[in-house]
Scaffold this motif. Structure first.
Motif, PDB file in Angstrom:
ATOM      1  N   LEU A  49       0.830  -1.208   0.000  1.00  0.00           N
ATOM      2  CA  LEU A  49       0.000   0.000   0.000  1.00  0.00           C
ATOM      3  C   LEU A  49       0.863   1.256   0.000  1.00  0.00           C
ATOM      4  CD1 LEU A  49      -2.752   1.369   0.119  1.00  0.00           C
ATOM      5  CD2 LEU A  49      -2.662   1.179   2.617  1.00  0.00           C
ATOM      6  N   ALA A  50       1.998   1.232   0.712  1.00  0.00           N
ATOM      7  CA  ALA A  50       2.889   2.392   0.727  1.00  0.00           C
ATOM      8  C   ALA A  50       3.413   2.690  -0.674  1.00  0.00           C
ATOM      9  CB  ALA A  50       4.052   2.153   1.689  1.00  0.00           C
ATOM     10  N   GLY A  51       3.743   1.643  -1.433  1.00  0.00           N
ATOM     11  CA  GLY A  51       4.180   1.850  -2.809  1.00  0.00           C
ATOM     12  C   GLY A  51       3.082   2.453  -3.663  1.00  0.00           C
ATOM     13  N   PHE A  52       1.851   1.943  -3.493  1.00  0.00           N
ATOM     14  CA  PHE A  52       0.720   2.492  -4.236  1.00  0.00           C
ATOM     15  C   PHE A  52       0.484   3.955  -3.853  1.00  0.00           C
ATOM     16  CE2 PHE A  52      -3.755   3.407  -4.973  1.00  0.00           C
ATOM     17  CZ  PHE A  52      -3.923   2.953  -6.273  1.00  0.00           C
ATOM     18  N   THR A  53       0.597   4.249  -2.565  1.00  0.00           N
ATOM     19  CA  THR A  53       0.418   5.619  -2.077  1.00  0.00           C
ATOM     20  C   THR A  53       1.439   6.563  -2.693  1.00  0.00           C
ATOM     21  OG1 THR A  53      -0.481   4.794   0.016  1.00  0.00           O
ATOM     22  CG2 THR A  53       0.362   7.054   0.006  1.00  0.00           C
ATOM     23  N   LEU A  54       2.673   6.090  -2.819  1.00  0.00           N
ATOM     24  CA  LEU A  54       3.714   6.904  -3.442  1.00  0.00           C
ATOM     25  C   LEU A  54       3.339   7.249  -4.883  1.00  0.00           C
ATOM     26  CD1 LEU A  54       6.554   8.161  -3.281  1.00  0.00           C
ATOM     27  CD2 LEU A  54       7.479   5.934  -3.957  1.00  0.00           C
ATOM     28  N   SER A 273      18.760 -15.593  -4.214  1.00  0.00           N
ATOM     29  CA  SER A 273      17.333 -15.443  -4.497  1.00  0.00           C
ATOM     30  C   SER A 273      17.158 -14.803  -5.861  1.00  0.00           C
ATOM     31  CB  SER A 273      16.647 -14.585  -3.423  1.00  0.00           C
ATOM     32  OG  SER A 273      17.161 -13.261  -3.430  1.00  0.00           O
ATOM     33  N   ASN A 274      15.958 -14.938  -6.400  1.00  0.00           N
ATOM     34  CA  ASN A 274      15.663 -14.210  -7.635  1.00  0.00           C
ATOM     35  C   ASN A 274      14.521 -13.241  -7.387  1.00  0.00           C
ATOM     36  OD1 ASN A 274      13.306 -15.745  -7.725  1.00  0.00           O
ATOM     37  ND2 ASN A 274      13.612 -16.472  -9.803  1.00  0.00           N
ATOM     38  N   SER A 275      14.533 -12.142  -8.107  1.00  0.00           N
ATOM     39  CA  SER A 275      13.507 -11.125  -7.915  1.00  0.00           C
ATOM     40  C   SER A 275      13.423 -10.240  -9.145  1.00  0.00           C
ATOM     41  CB  SER A 275      13.828 -10.253  -6.696  1.00  0.00           C
ATOM     42  OG  SER A 275      12.796  -9.303  -6.474  1.00  0.00           O
ATOM     43  N   TYR A 276      12.251  -9.652  -9.341  1.00  0.00           N
ATOM     44  CA  TYR A 276      12.103  -8.643 -10.386  1.00  0.00           C
ATOM     45  C   TYR A 276      12.647  -7.296  -9.936  1.00  0.00           C
ATOM     46  CZ  TYR A 276       7.969  -7.786  -7.491  1.00  0.00           C
ATOM     47  OH  TYR A 276       7.132  -7.554  -6.430  1.00  0.00           O
ATOM     48  N   TYR A 277      12.892  -7.144  -8.603  1.00  0.00           N
ATOM     49  CA  TYR A 277      13.366  -5.855  -8.095  1.00  0.00           C
ATOM     50  C   TYR A 277      14.457  -6.062  -7.055  1.00  0.00           C
ATOM     51  CZ  TYR A 277      13.696  -1.462  -5.614  1.00  0.00           C
ATOM     52  OH  TYR A 277      14.193  -0.323  -5.033  1.00  0.00           O
ATOM     53  N   THR A 278      15.508  -5.244  -7.152  1.00  0.00           N
ATOM     54  CA  THR A 278      16.591  -5.255  -6.173  1.00  0.00           C
ATOM     55  C   THR A 278      16.931  -3.809  -5.828  1.00  0.00           C
ATOM     56  OG1 THR A 278      17.489  -7.277  -7.161  1.00  0.00           O
ATOM     57  CG2 THR A 278      18.947  -6.039  -5.691  1.00  0.00           C
ATOM     58  N   PRO A 279      16.908  -3.431  -4.547  1.00  0.00           N
ATOM     59  CA  PRO A 279      17.176  -2.037  -4.181  1.00  0.00           C
ATOM     60  C   PRO A 279      18.528  -1.510  -4.671  1.00  0.00           C
ATOM     61  CG  PRO A 279      16.173  -3.172  -2.339  1.00  0.00           C
ATOM     62  CD  PRO A 279      16.456  -4.219  -3.377  1.00  0.00           C
ATOM     63  N   SER A 280      19.533  -2.384  -4.750  1.00  0.00           N
ATOM     64  CA  SER A 280      20.866  -1.917  -5.156  1.00  0.00           C
ATOM     65  C   SER A 280      21.024  -1.810  -6.670  1.00  0.00           C
ATOM     66  CB  SER A 280      21.942  -2.857  -4.595  1.00  0.00           C
ATOM     67  OG  SER A 280      21.810  -4.162  -5.146  1.00  0.00           O
ATOM     68  N   HIS A 281      19.984  -2.160  -7.432  1.00  0.00           N
ATOM     69  CA  HIS A 281      20.052  -2.091  -8.901  1.00  0.00           C
ATOM     70  C   HIS A 281      20.191  -0.628  -9.322  1.00  0.00           C
ATOM     71  CE1 HIS A 281      19.665  -3.422 -12.944  1.00  0.00           C
ATOM     72  NE2 HIS A 281      18.429  -2.986 -13.138  1.00  0.00           N
ATOM     73  N   ASP A 282      21.295  -0.293  -9.961  1.00  0.00           N
ATOM     74  CA  ASP A 282      21.651   1.112 -10.176  1.00  0.00           C
ATOM     75  C   ASP A 282      21.169   1.619 -11.534  1.00  0.00           C
ATOM     76  OD1 ASP A 282      22.726   3.592  -9.634  1.00  0.00           O
ATOM     77  OD2 ASP A 282      24.743   3.061 -10.306  1.00  0.00           O
ATOM     78  N   ALA A 301      12.900   0.779   0.371  1.00  0.00           N
ATOM     79  CA  ALA A 301      12.322   0.159  -0.820  1.00  0.00           C
ATOM     80  C   ALA A 301      12.508  -1.357  -0.811  1.00  0.00           C
ATOM     81  CB  ALA A 301      12.954   0.749  -2.073  1.00  0.00           C
ATOM     82  N   ASP A 302      11.480  -2.064  -1.259  1.00  0.00           N
ATOM     83  CA  ASP A 302      11.573  -3.506  -1.474  1.00  0.00           C
ATOM     84  C   ASP A 302      10.654  -3.870  -2.632  1.00  0.00           C
ATOM     85  OD1 ASP A 302       8.970  -3.580  -0.484  1.00  0.00           O
ATOM     86  OD2 ASP A 302       9.484  -4.617   1.369  1.00  0.00           O
ATOM     87  N   HIS A 303      10.554  -5.171  -2.939  1.00  0.00           N
ATOM     88  CA  HIS A 303       9.771  -5.538  -4.117  1.00  0.00           C
ATOM     89  C   HIS A 303       8.270  -5.366  -3.896  1.00  0.00           C
ATOM     90  CE1 HIS A 303       9.772  -9.449  -1.975  1.00  0.00           C
ATOM     91  NE2 HIS A 303       8.705  -9.763  -2.673  1.00  0.00           N
ATOM     92  N   PHE A 304       7.817  -5.314  -2.654  1.00  0.00           N
ATOM     93  CA  PHE A 304       6.403  -5.039  -2.388  1.00  0.00           C
ATOM     94  C   PHE A 304       6.075  -3.577  -2.697  1.00  0.00           C
ATOM     95  CE2 PHE A 304       7.502  -8.659   0.301  1.00  0.00           C
ATOM     96  CZ  PHE A 304       6.498  -9.549  -0.031  1.00  0.00           C
ATOM     97  N   LEU A 305       6.935  -2.664  -2.252  1.00  0.00           N
ATOM     98  CA  LEU A 305       6.736  -1.251  -2.571  1.00  0.00           C
ATOM     99  C   LEU A 305       6.824  -1.016  -4.073  1.00  0.00           C
ATOM    100  CD1 LEU A 305       8.384  -0.739   0.562  1.00  0.00           C
ATOM    101  CD2 LEU A 305       7.353   1.405  -0.124  1.00  0.00           C
ATOM    102  N   CYS A 306       7.765  -1.689  -4.723  1.00  0.00           N
ATOM    103  CA  CYS A 306       7.920  -1.532  -6.170  1.00  0.00           C
ATOM    104  C   CYS A 306       6.651  -1.964  -6.902  1.00  0.00           C
ATOM    105  CB  CYS A 306       9.122  -2.343  -6.652  1.00  0.00           C
ATOM    106  SG  CYS A 306       9.368  -2.312  -8.442  1.00  0.00           S
TER     107      CYS A 306
END
Length: 392
Positions: A49-54, A273-282, A301-306
């Motif tokens: 929800l925080a990601g959606f709010t953003l 792990s695998n993910s569509y999102y990584t906070p350190s992805h520059d 930031a995490d993949h839920f917020l993304c």
């Protein structure tokens, strides 16, 4: 009737007939948000929800000249509760759009009420493969990954990097069972061997009874799939039992996501792990996103917020395209189907065959000092396989 009186009466009648339509046109767009805000998955719901709010804050209080309102409901990660709450959102609250959910079992349960009501359904997280195959719908879009995307692509990678013997240990519900089955099939297709499996129930706090079987099977790699408090308990107890670092863990992102990583601490170091999102992805969009999450919603930031943020990008982008008209789920879906979203993860688009995401998948490892994920490989444009089961 006198001509002037007739015209006056006719004009009044027309105005009276138009008034309700004008009122309806100016009524706020109603967005129903169905997520777990209590119990084990509460943090995941809050972050989504925080990601959606953003994303909503970027738009402001109106989109295409129409105000919108958000109606929240807590599904508690329980399918029966989810069905009750989604029916309330549709029948009582009369929402135009559904945003939800996290739990794969809840997603399967709410599928029919949403589709039968022809509401646009933006699914931020739930991975259930049903929604990309026989249970797909023109109204549904997923913003995370299917169970297949969360597991199968990493299997041949794990065999190359860790060894040819694997053990499967995952949640005993759809997400765990589906991902374990996909990992098994892909691992064996790559020439590996699955030497055992365990499926602890959701909410397990003591994993010690499961570890002797893992040790006796002598795997090189353990595919593990848990989330929230279950993930914290599994990772810490796995290390305490003495199975790591000799046995490598590979997992979907939720096992070591940012919401649980601090609690797991050093026990998580070395987990892949695998993910569509990584906070350190520059990339530029992610640099902005990291800062915005901290400053605007007070979150790391995490993949839920993304995923929540990208749901907002898609929804408000579609509403701008329809000039604020939310009355047709099919029309909104058609707009989103053609989108390419500039996401913090990178490019996000949707497969027209099943409305599942097509996206890069990051292979990451947890490193210490600071405790974080570091991308070690990127699998490009990963899409859910077309099995022919989905008929949009």
């Amino acid at each position: 009737m006198h001509r002037r009186r007739f015209l006056t009466t006719a004009a009044a009648g027309i105005a009276g007939g138009l008034a309700p339509a004008v009122a309806r046109a100016q009524a706020p767009i109603k967005i129903g948000v169905l997520l777990p805000f209590s119990k084990a998955f509460a943090v995941l719901g809050d972050n989504t929800l925080a990601g959606f709010t953003l994303g909503a804050r970027e738009v402001g209080p109106e989109v295409a000249g129409r105000k919108y309102t958000i109606v929240k409901e807590d599904d508690t990660a329980d399918p029966s509760v989810g069905v009750s709450k989604v029916r309330k959102l549709i029948d009582k609250d009369e929402v135009d759009v559904i945003v939800g959910t996290i739990h794969s079992g809840v997603a399967a349960a709410i599928r029919n009420p949403i589709v039968e009501a022809r509401r646009l359904w933006l699914n931020p997280i739930a991975t259930n493969d049903l929604l990309a195959e026989q249970g797909c719908s023109r109204y549904h879009f997923r913003f995370s990954a299917s169970g297949w995307q969360s597991s199968a692509p990493m299997a041949p990678w794990a065999k190359r990097k860790a060894g040819e013997r694997a053990y499967l240990c995952a949640f005993n519900f759809a997400f765990g069972q589906q991902t374990a089955a996909h990992f098994r099939k892909a691992f064996e297709a790559a020439g590996g061997k699955v030497v055992g499996e365990s499926f602890p129930p959701f909410g397990t706090t003591n994993y010690a009874p499961y570890f002797p079987a893992i040790k006796d099977a002598q795997p090189h790699v353990v595919f593990a799939n848990f989330a929230g408090p279950d993930a914290v308990a599994f990772v810490k107890q796995f290390a305490e039992f003495g199975l790591s670092p000799g046995v490598k863990i590979v997992a979907p992102s939720n096992l070591v996501s940012e919401d649980v990583l601090p609690a797991q601490g050093p026990a998580a170091v070395g987990i892949y792990s695998n993910s569509y999102y990584t906070p350190s992805h520059d990339i530029p969009k992610n640099r902005w996103f990291l800062k915005a999450c901290r400053e605007q919603v007070g979150k790391e930031a995490d993949h839920f917020l993304c995923a929540g943020y990208d749901v907002a990008q898609a929804l408000f982008g579609a509403l701008r395209e329809t000039k604020g008209d939310a009355s047709s789920g099919e029309r909104l879906a058609k707009v989103i189907e053609g989108m390419t979203i500039d996401s913090p993860r990178g490019r996000l688009r949707f497969d027209p065959k099943n409305h599942n995401p097509i996206q890069d998948v990051h292979m990451r490892v947890v490193q210490a000092s600071p405790l974080r994920h570091v991308v070690v490989d990127i699998l490009k444009d990963v899409a859910h396989p077309d099995t022919g089961a989905c008929k949009l």
